[in-house]
Enzyme design. Structure first.
Site, PDB file in Angstrom:
ATOM      1  N   GLY A  69     -34.472  -7.834 -39.257  1.00 15.81           N
ATOM      2  CA  GLY A  69     -34.474  -8.612 -40.485  1.00 15.81           C
ATOM      3  C   GLY A  69     -35.506  -8.167 -41.500  1.00 15.81           C
ATOM      4  N   THR A  70     -36.686  -7.770 -41.047  1.00 12.26           N
ATOM      5  CA  THR A  70     -37.729  -7.357 -41.984  1.00 12.26           C
ATOM      6  C   THR A  70     -37.307  -6.122 -42.767  1.00 12.26           C
ATOM      7  OG1 THR A  70     -39.524  -8.345 -40.700  1.00 12.26           O
ATOM      8  CG2 THR A  70     -40.107  -6.521 -42.152  1.00 12.26           C
ATOM      9  N   ASN A 149     -36.862 -20.781 -41.762  1.00 13.39           N
ATOM     10  CA  ASN A 149     -37.271 -20.519 -40.389  1.00 13.39           C
ATOM     11  C   ASN A 149     -38.257 -21.540 -39.847  1.00 13.39           C
ATOM     12  OD1 ASN A 149     -38.586 -18.900 -42.565  1.00 13.39           O
ATOM     13  ND2 ASN A 149     -40.131 -18.580 -40.990  1.00 13.39           N
ATOM     14  N   GLN A 177     -32.151 -16.641 -39.729  1.00 11.42           N
ATOM     15  CA  GLN A 177     -32.111 -17.855 -38.903  1.00 11.42           C
ATOM     16  C   GLN A 177     -30.718 -18.473 -38.824  1.00 11.42           C
ATOM     17  OE1 GLN A 177     -34.518 -19.289 -37.042  1.00 11.42           O
ATOM     18  NE2 GLN A 177     -35.985 -17.699 -37.571  1.00 11.42           N
ATOM     19  N   SER A 197     -30.652 -10.489 -37.844  1.00  7.23           N
ATOM     20  CA  SER A 197     -31.387  -9.834 -36.765  1.00  7.23           C
ATOM     21  C   SER A 197     -30.865 -10.313 -35.419  1.00  7.23           C
ATOM     22  CB  SER A 197     -32.879 -10.155 -36.903  1.00  7.23           C
ATOM     23  OG  SER A 197     -33.652  -9.328 -36.071  1.00  7.23           O
ATOM     24  N   HIS A 199     -31.989 -10.519 -32.324  1.00  8.70           N
ATOM     25  CA  HIS A 199     -32.738 -11.279 -31.319  1.00  8.70           C
ATOM     26  C   HIS A 199     -32.801 -12.766 -31.632  1.00  8.70           C
ATOM     27  CE1 HIS A 199     -36.774 -11.942 -33.326  1.00  8.70           C
ATOM     28  NE2 HIS A 199     -36.251 -11.063 -34.155  1.00  8.70           N
ATOM     29  N   THR A 235     -31.687   8.077 -36.015  1.00  7.22           N
ATOM     30  CA  THR A 235     -30.792   8.092 -34.862  1.00  7.22           C
ATOM     31  C   THR A 235     -30.346   6.674 -34.516  1.00  7.22           C
ATOM     32  OG1 THR A 235     -31.921  10.041 -33.995  1.00  7.22           O
ATOM     33  CG2 THR A 235     -30.584   8.758 -32.435  1.00  7.22           C
ATOM     34  N   CYS A 323     -44.257 -15.006 -37.299  1.00 10.38           N
ATOM     35  CA  CYS A 323     -44.938 -13.848 -37.880  1.00 10.38           C
ATOM     36  C   CYS A 323     -46.335 -14.188 -38.372  1.00 10.38           C
ATOM     37  CB  CYS A 323     -44.106 -13.266 -39.026  1.00 10.38           C
ATOM     38  SG  CYS A 323     -42.427 -12.829 -38.532  1.00 10.38           S
TER      39      CYS A 323
END
Length: 390
Positions: A69-70, A149, A177, A197, A199, A235, A323
């Site tokens: 996400g960042t 978030n 989120q 994201s 995770h 990659t 974060c």
């Protein structure tokens, strides 16, 4: 252990892990290879791209894989500004965005961009009328998160997106989120760019996407090879991409059942905290809220002490964004919704997921009923308050 920090990260599901395993061991080829062995990796990436696109009503070729996400947020802001400089260098965002957005905006300001940061109301919602009023002839991007978030408030994306498109402005949403937890459709919401994201919905860490609507002008963020149709060099993280695709598919399949079940746990947790612990404030909108988010402030205590005692009781929670959880400053989100410093410092975020149970929720409340009075007993502010209200 009771894990209630699912907004920070989620446990990877067995289904996702098993889908990834072959691409770590047997089918380990670089997807950019020209031999037939590499074709398996390439095909797996395209399958995952289609799985993810389906969740948000996008086309598969509009999904670009990133490291998370960042990166996606940085690319959205910096890439749009770089590609649309001929029109202008003004962007609009909100005061409660994730730091990946706010710090990207700060970096752009140092390069001569102008940034309008919109306020939110006491529930953490952006007023679409404020968005429209902030648009200028040189506005190139509006970036408003899908759901916060920290306090879980879900923004009126469809209204904001319609305003953006009516004025010919690119619309980005940080959906890190929200993706996989609430229904989203990029066409119905007029979204041009969307960050997510893996995770956050039981996928692996280190992989995410930026949805880029066909025709959206955005510069290349990572230079190097020709991966992702020359849009993002590097990659390909084949196991991670496969895991994100499988997690997205599983989230879409479970949404009809998981959303109400997690929401019921959330409401039970809020109801017990409010009825059994005095001097508590629930933050965020009551209805327009992520299904698993609980954010409360306990008056007369410091959040750090509460987190330490919860940890000692085997409970994982946070006092705000993962974060910035090491920061001693109160949450910028809580300050933006109008909370004074002394109340914002006593914040607790409990974020539930599909692996949580009602028994865990009840145990957390029982622990809080011990921890909060213990901390308040050491507070001179609480002593003064009780003395003045006897």
């Amino acid at each position: 252990m009771i894990y209630m920090d699912n907004a920070a990260t989620t446990r990877m599901s067995e289904r996702v892990f098993e889908a990834m395993r072959p691409y770590m061991m047997e089918n380990y080829a670089n997807a950019a290879g020209t031999y037939s062995f590499a074709a398996k990796s390439s095909a797996a990436i395209e399958h995952a791209r289609a799985q993810i696109a389906k969740v948000i009503g996008a086309k598969a070729n509009e999904i670009v894989f990133t490291s998370g996400g960042t990166e996606s947020d940085n690319w959205a802001l910096k890439g749009v500004v770089a590609a649309n400089a001929a029109k202008g260098r003004h962007i609009i965002t909100s005061a409660i965005e994730h730091h990946a957005i706010l710090h990207s905006a700060d970096a752009l300001k140092k390069q001569g961009c102008e940034v309008t940061i919109l306020p939110v109301d006491a529930d953490g919602l952006v007023n679409p009328a404020d968005v429209e009023a902030a648009i200028r002839p040189d506005t190139v991007l509006i970036s408003i998160m899908a759901a916060n978030n920290e306090i879980g408030s879900v923004q009126p994306l469809a209204e904001i997106g319609e305003i953006a498109h009516r004025h010919g402005v690119i619309f980005h949403t940080d959906a890190v989120q929200a993706f996989g937890h609430i229904p989203m459709n990029v066409d119905e919401m007029h979204i041009d760019l969307l960050s997510a994201s893996a995770h956050k919905f039981h996928g692996p860490k280190g992989v995410g996407i930026l949805y880029v609507r066909k025709g959206t002008k955005i510069g290349v963020f990572m230079d190097g090879g020709a991966q992702e149709k020359r849009r993002r060099a590097g990659t390909s993280n084949v196991p991670g991409i496969v895991g994100m695709g499988e997690a997205a598919q599983a989230a879409m399949e479970a949404m009809a059942t998981e959303l109400p079940a997690v929401q019921a746990l959330r409401d039970h947790l809020i109801a017990r905290i409010e009825s059994e612990i005095p001097y508590v404030k629930v933050n965020g909108h009551r209805e327009k809220r992520l299904p698993g988010n609980v954010n409360v402030c306990f008056r007369f205590i410091e959040g750090e002490g509460m987190l330490m005692l919860l940890d000692a009781a085997g409970i994982c929670a946070s006092s705000g964004s993962a974060c910035t959880s090491g920061s001693l400053d109160p949450s910028h989100v809580l300050l933006a919704i109008g909370l004074p410093h002394e109340i914002a410092h006593g914040s607790l975020r409990l974020s539930l997921g599909e692996y949580n149970t009602r028994e865990e929720v009840d145990e957390v409340v029982e622990q809080l009923k011990v921890i909060i009075p213990r901390l308040r007993s050491m507070s001179p502010l609480y002593e003064d308050f009780v003395r003045n209200h006897q």
